[in-house]
Design a protein around this motif. Structure first.
Motif, PDB file in Angstrom:
ATOM      1  N   ARG A 266      20.588   5.827  18.258  1.00  0.00           N
ATOM      2  CA  ARG A 266      21.122   6.629  19.209  1.00  0.00           C
ATOM      3  C   ARG A 266      22.806   6.087  19.852  1.00  0.00           C
ATOM      4  O   ARG A 266      22.895   6.662  20.426  1.00  0.00           O
ATOM      5  N   ARG A 267      22.847   5.051  20.088  1.00  0.00           N
ATOM      6  CA  ARG A 267      24.048   4.347  20.752  1.00  0.00           C
ATOM      7  C   ARG A 267      25.254   4.578  19.754  1.00  0.00           C
ATOM      8  O   ARG A 267      26.584   4.892  20.248  1.00  0.00           O
ATOM      9  N   LEU A 268      25.391   4.971  18.399  1.00  0.00           N
ATOM     10  CA  LEU A 268      26.136   4.838  17.392  1.00  0.00           C
ATOM     11  C   LEU A 268      26.060   6.871  17.921  1.00  0.00           C
ATOM     12  O   LEU A 268      27.686   6.632  17.403  1.00  0.00           O
ATOM     13  N   ALA A 269      26.085   6.851  17.816  1.00  0.00           N
ATOM     14  CA  ALA A 269      26.075   8.660  18.251  1.00  0.00           C
ATOM     15  C   ALA A 269      26.232   9.143  19.318  1.00  0.00           C
ATOM     16  O   ALA A 269      27.198   9.980  19.543  1.00  0.00           O
ATOM     17  N   LEU A 270      25.811   8.198  20.354  1.00  0.00           N
ATOM     18  CA  LEU A 270      27.048   8.982  21.824  1.00  0.00           C
ATOM     19  C   LEU A 270      27.664   8.130  21.790  1.00  0.00           C
ATOM     20  O   LEU A 270      28.942   8.528  22.512  1.00  0.00           O
ATOM     21  N   ASP A 271      28.056   6.440  21.800  1.00  0.00           N
ATOM     22  CA  ASP A 271      29.316   5.736  21.973  1.00  0.00           C
ATOM     23  C   ASP A 271      30.128   5.392  21.000  1.00  0.00           C
ATOM     24  O   ASP A 271      30.753   5.133  21.573  1.00  0.00           O
ATOM     25  N   ALA A 272      29.707   5.932  19.668  1.00  0.00           N
ATOM     26  CA  ALA A 272      30.781   6.160  18.672  1.00  0.00           C
ATOM     27  C   ALA A 272      31.055   7.135  17.901  1.00  0.00           C
ATOM     28  O   ALA A 272      31.533   6.622  17.473  1.00  0.00           O
ATOM     29  N   ARG A 273      30.061   8.052  18.085  1.00  0.00           N
ATOM     30  CA  ARG A 273      29.915   9.454  17.553  1.00  0.00           C
ATOM     31  C   ARG A 273      30.001   9.053  15.754  1.00  0.00           C
ATOM     32  O   ARG A 273      30.367   9.589  15.164  1.00  0.00           O
ATOM     33  N   LEU A 274      28.751   8.158  15.604  1.00  0.00           N
ATOM     34  CA  LEU A 274      28.755   8.534  14.203  1.00  0.00           C
ATOM     35  C   LEU A 274      27.727   8.303  13.879  1.00  0.00           C
ATOM     36  O   LEU A 274      26.603   7.827  14.725  1.00  0.00           O
ATOM     37  N   VAL A 275      26.998   9.528  13.103  1.00  0.00           N
ATOM     38  CA  VAL A 275      25.853   9.828  12.609  1.00  0.00           C
ATOM     39  C   VAL A 275      25.271   8.242  11.513  1.00  0.00           C
ATOM     40  O   VAL A 275      25.471   8.246  10.958  1.00  0.00           O
ATOM     41  N   ALA A 276      24.348   7.734  12.270  1.00  0.00           N
ATOM     42  CA  ALA A 276      23.734   6.398  11.407  1.00  0.00           C
ATOM     43  C   ALA A 276      22.108   6.867  10.917  1.00  0.00           C
ATOM     44  O   ALA A 276      21.572   7.157  11.903  1.00  0.00           O
ATOM     45  N   GLU A 277      21.547   6.430   9.905  1.00  0.00           N
ATOM     46  CA  GLU A 277      20.267   6.595   9.607  1.00  0.00           C
ATOM     47  C   GLU A 277      19.681   4.980  10.177  1.00  0.00           C
ATOM     48  O   GLU A 277      20.451   4.326   9.856  1.00  0.00           O
ATOM     49  N   PRO A 278      18.341   4.982  10.391  1.00  0.00           N
ATOM     50  CA  PRO A 278      18.116   3.502  10.922  1.00  0.00           C
ATOM     51  C   PRO A 278      18.196   2.586  10.120  1.00  0.00           C
ATOM     52  O   PRO A 278      18.757   1.201  10.307  1.00  0.00           O
ATOM     53  N   SER A 279      18.952   3.085   8.693  1.00  0.00           N
ATOM     54  CA  SER A 279      18.985   1.778   8.012  1.00  0.00           C
ATOM     55  C   SER A 279      20.330   1.404   8.143  1.00  0.00           C
ATOM     56  O   SER A 279      20.989   0.180   7.909  1.00  0.00           O
ATOM     57  N   GLY A 280      21.126   2.652   8.856  1.00  0.00           N
ATOM     58  CA  GLY A 280      22.551   1.876   8.747  1.00  0.00           C
ATOM     59  C   GLY A 280      23.276   1.288   9.530  1.00  0.00           C
ATOM     60  O   GLY A 280      23.946   0.763  10.354  1.00  0.00           O
ATOM     61  N   ALA A 281      21.890   1.424  10.423  1.00  0.00           N
ATOM     62  CA  ALA A 281      21.965   0.581  12.611  1.00  0.00           C
ATOM     63  C   ALA A 281      21.608  -0.304  12.245  1.00  0.00           C
ATOM     64  O   ALA A 281      21.915  -0.978  13.131  1.00  0.00           O
ATOM     65  N   VAL A 282      21.318  -1.325  10.940  1.00  0.00           N
ATOM     66  CA  VAL A 282      20.230  -2.611  11.546  1.00  0.00           C
ATOM     67  C   VAL A 282      21.833  -3.522  12.098  1.00  0.00           C
ATOM     68  O   VAL A 282      21.289  -4.080  13.149  1.00  0.00           O
ATOM     69  N   THR A 283      23.058  -3.475  11.309  1.00  0.00           N
ATOM     70  CA  THR A 283      23.566  -4.295  11.418  1.00  0.00           C
ATOM     71  C   THR A 283      24.051  -4.750  13.540  1.00  0.00           C
ATOM     72  O   THR A 283      24.796  -4.794  14.440  1.00  0.00           O
ATOM     73  N   PHE A 284      24.591  -2.909  13.549  1.00  0.00           N
ATOM     74  CA  PHE A 284      25.252  -2.765  14.927  1.00  0.00           C
ATOM     75  C   PHE A 284      23.645  -3.088  15.957  1.00  0.00           C
ATOM     76  O   PHE A 284      24.146  -3.795  16.635  1.00  0.00           O
ATOM     77  N   ALA A 285      22.757  -3.176  15.661  1.00  0.00           N
ATOM     78  CA  ALA A 285      21.311  -3.633  16.589  1.00  0.00           C
ATOM     79  C   ALA A 285      22.003  -5.103  16.826  1.00  0.00           C
ATOM     80  O   ALA A 285      21.401  -5.924  17.654  1.00  0.00           O
ATOM     81  N   ALA A 286      22.176  -5.464  15.515  1.00  0.00           N
ATOM     82  CA  ALA A 286      22.166  -7.290  15.976  1.00  0.00           C
ATOM     83  C   ALA A 286      23.305  -7.718  16.139  1.00  0.00           C
ATOM     84  O   ALA A 286      22.919  -8.648  16.976  1.00  0.00           O
ATOM     85  N   TYR A 287      24.265  -6.825  16.044  1.00  0.00           N
ATOM     86  CA  TYR A 287      25.417  -7.034  16.891  1.00  0.00           C
ATOM     87  C   TYR A 287      25.300  -7.246  18.459  1.00  0.00           C
ATOM     88  O   TYR A 287      25.235  -8.030  18.917  1.00  0.00           O
ATOM     89  N   LEU A 288      24.086  -6.271  18.846  1.00  0.00           N
ATOM     90  CA  LEU A 288      23.886  -6.201  20.490  1.00  0.00           C
ATOM     91  C   LEU A 288      22.544  -6.966  20.964  1.00  0.00           C
ATOM     92  O   LEU A 288      23.189  -7.334  21.734  1.00  0.00           O
ATOM     93  N   ALA A 289      22.378  -7.669  20.078  1.00  0.00           N
ATOM     94  CA  ALA A 289      21.414  -8.420  20.079  1.00  0.00           C
ATOM     95  C   ALA A 289      21.690 -10.126  19.951  1.00  0.00           C
ATOM     96  O   ALA A 289      21.439 -10.934  20.056  1.00  0.00           O
ATOM     97  N   GLY A 290      22.835  -9.940  19.395  1.00  0.00           N
ATOM     98  CA  GLY A 290      23.607 -11.377  18.568  1.00  0.00           C
ATOM     99  C   GLY A 290      24.760 -12.027  20.145  1.00  0.00           C
ATOM    100  O   GLY A 290      24.913 -11.595  21.262  1.00  0.00           O
ATOM    101  N   GLU A 291      24.827 -13.240  19.797  1.00  0.00           N
ATOM    102  CA  GLU A 291      25.733 -14.521  21.044  1.00  0.00           C
ATOM    103  C   GLU A 291      26.847 -14.570  20.317  1.00  0.00           C
ATOM    104  O   GLU A 291      27.058 -15.646  20.265  1.00  0.00           O
ATOM    105  N   THR A 292      27.225 -14.183  18.688  1.00  0.00           N
ATOM    106  CA  THR A 292      28.249 -14.615  18.152  1.00  0.00           C
ATOM    107  C   THR A 292      29.489 -14.371  18.408  1.00  0.00           C
ATOM    108  O   THR A 292      29.392 -13.302  19.521  1.00  0.00           O
ATOM    109  N   THR A 293      30.272 -15.169  18.537  1.00  0.00           N
ATOM    110  CA  THR A 293      31.616 -14.549  19.279  1.00  0.00           C
ATOM    111  C   THR A 293      32.758 -14.683  18.185  1.00  0.00           C
ATOM    112  O   THR A 293      32.814 -14.790  16.971  1.00  0.00           O
ATOM    113  N   GLY A 294      34.623 -13.956  18.689  1.00  0.00           N
ATOM    114  CA  GLY A 294      35.187 -13.693  17.592  1.00  0.00           C
ATOM    115  C   GLY A 294      35.367 -11.953  17.771  1.00  0.00           C
ATOM    116  O   GLY A 294      34.381 -11.209  17.967  1.00  0.00           O
TER     117      GLY A 294
END
Lengths: 326, 326
Positions: A266-294
């Motif tokens: 949902r957020r990739l479509a609305l905030d990045a204007r990119l259509v992703a399939e669920p498999s393609g969105a897992v990395t963005f999900a991990a970024y949102l949940a993550g605490e890595t810096t840089g």
């Protein structure tokens, strides 16, 4: 090509596929936290909707001209099938695609529309029947991930990331059969060993996370991986060739939940204007949940989403905006 | 800058905005008819979701450092407001945005969330109240289109197209106030006079088509243009500065219907994996309906789509697949 895949193999692949694969950009994600800026690598913009085109083309091009006589065979129910069929049509090769008889009719039709011959088999034979046909009729196999040329082709994604953002600190890559993760980790670590390369899997198909944790290739039953909405990541285990690269070069594998995956679509479509399939969105999900810096890069591996699923997540009131939207 | 906008102005703008605007790629549209291949220029991938960032930044950068003392003012209910607010936040400028009191609450909130001060006025005062405030408080105006620096900034879209595809035969550009169309036509015609530059408008807001046909700037009543779903193209008439460029350099303006626009939004999401707002999809709609031959580029000008609208078009059974999907 035998032995491990090297940076030189990946560079050769980049040259080989440059006439057909799109050199996707790094798209800055504007709402990102300034302490952990994010760029998205949208492989969804490939003509066949996913990175799979890279590995398939690197393999097929090395099979020419023999493939013109013999044809090629591939097994897949998704983006690999579509990529092989699309390439075969452009190169005027005969293509036979082995698909499970449980595949949705629209996916079967899409492959047929590209001129490929579809052979439907029970799901249990999906991964083996292609080799049977190859043996019997002489078709040349184009494996979806367990092949050095395919891994090298997928690795071009990592090469491009480091060319465009040489000081990337964290690269997030989806893991399924492992072709993309293996290729990307190999390229990134060769060019900048301090960059973290993190694989991402659904909780419900985290066979690779378990494999890395236990130091051995673990397979999960199909009944287990088929529970995730991320249908491109339901492979039952890592390939042998990818595993050798992954255990050497991948720093870790993190997992994400189903709700996180849908929210990421949902957020990739609305905030990045990119259509992703669920498999393609897992990395963005991990970024949102993550605490890595840089500086982060999330590989959006594909965009073949079911229209009804996309429509559903766009209008779900229970998927709330995350705080850093504000 | 006075007088007509030149290629040199556009080149200078490109240099000026290169630290902030995304150099968007040309994305090949795979299902295109081989006789009329299409590339999409997705300005939806800009951090503020639209090309408006280019013109606003080219203008604001030339107002520095005075703008640091005085602040800036802009009027818009859409992507221009968002771009000015976003730039002001990054540059630590005071920004006042004049919006019609009919603007949706989420758009007002989005601009406020970027730290801008919003002044709500009746729609009839939207286009003039900013200048009143500028006069009264000394804010520096950043016009949405009727300004040479803004036109030059939008023209960088055309410059990039011709750098990436020097033998483009047809460039399709949306027309509203005319800033983008003027800048793109100027750049493209200067670099390759034989390339056709075609403006696209909704049938329901085709004031610019009428203007070009009649050779004079025609304004339409707001009640008339507000009927189209393409909310970014509802401006009541071309600006004076854009008009001078458009009447010299734009080959023609074609129009598209509302159903065609919605179908284009749907197909861009599913076949190109790009989220477009209706205004951003008109060029793709014109491509699908058109009969021009050769290499086409469709500028996808923005992606701020209403989630409910996108969900609706994704699941509409009455919007059929076009034949060349097969």
């Amino acid at each position: 090509m035998t032995g491990p895949v090297t940076l030189a193999d990946i560079r050769a692949a980049a040259e080989r596929i440059s006439d057909t694969a799109v050199r996707t950009p790094l798209v800055p994600f504007a709402p990102a936290d300034p302490g952990r800026p994010l760029w998205i690598k949208p492989e969804s913009l490939q003509p066949t909707a996913a990175f799979k085109l890279r590995g398939a083309y690197n393999k097929i091009k090395q099979l020419l001209p023999e493939a013109r006589e013999r044809g090629v065979v591939a097994h897949s129910s998704g983006n690999h099938a579509r990529s092989v069929a699309w390439l075969a049509q452009r190169l005027r090769l005969r293509a036979v695609i082995v698909m499970p008889d449980t595949a949705p009719a629209n996916k079967v039709d899409a492959v047929r529309a590209l001129g490929a011959e579809v052979v439907l088999v029970p799901p249990s034979e999906r991964d083996t029947h292609g080799f049977v046909l190859a043996e019997k009729y002489g078709y040349l196999p184009v494996p979806p991930f367990d092949d050095p040329a395919v891994v090298a082709g997928q690795g071009t994604v990592g090469l491009e990331i480091m060319e465009d953002l040489p000081d990337a600190d964290v690269v997030l890559v989806p893991v399924s059969g492992g072709g993309l993760a293996a290729g990307v980790a190999t390229a990134v670590k060769a060019l900048r060993p301090t960059t973290l390369v993190i694989g991402v899997e659904p909780d419900l198909a985290s066979d690779a996370a378990q494999s890395l944790r236990e130091g051995r290739r673990v397979a999960w039953e199909p009944e287990r991986t088929y529970r995730t909405v991320a249908d491109g990541l339901r492979t039952t285990g890592l390939g042998v060739v990818p595993w050798e690269q992954i255990r050497r070069h991948l720093d870790e594998i993190v997992t994400v939940g189903e709700e996180q995956i849908l929210d990421a679509v949902r957020r990739l479509a609305l905030d990045a204007r990119l259509v992703a399939e669920p498999s393609g969105a897992v990395t963005f999900a991990a970024y949102l949940a993550g605490e890595t810096t840089g500086k982060h890069v999330a590989i959006l591996s594909g965009g073949s989403v079911n229209p009804e699923l996309l429509a559903r997540v766009l209008t779900r009131p229970d998927l709330q905006e995350a705080p850093h939207d504000r």
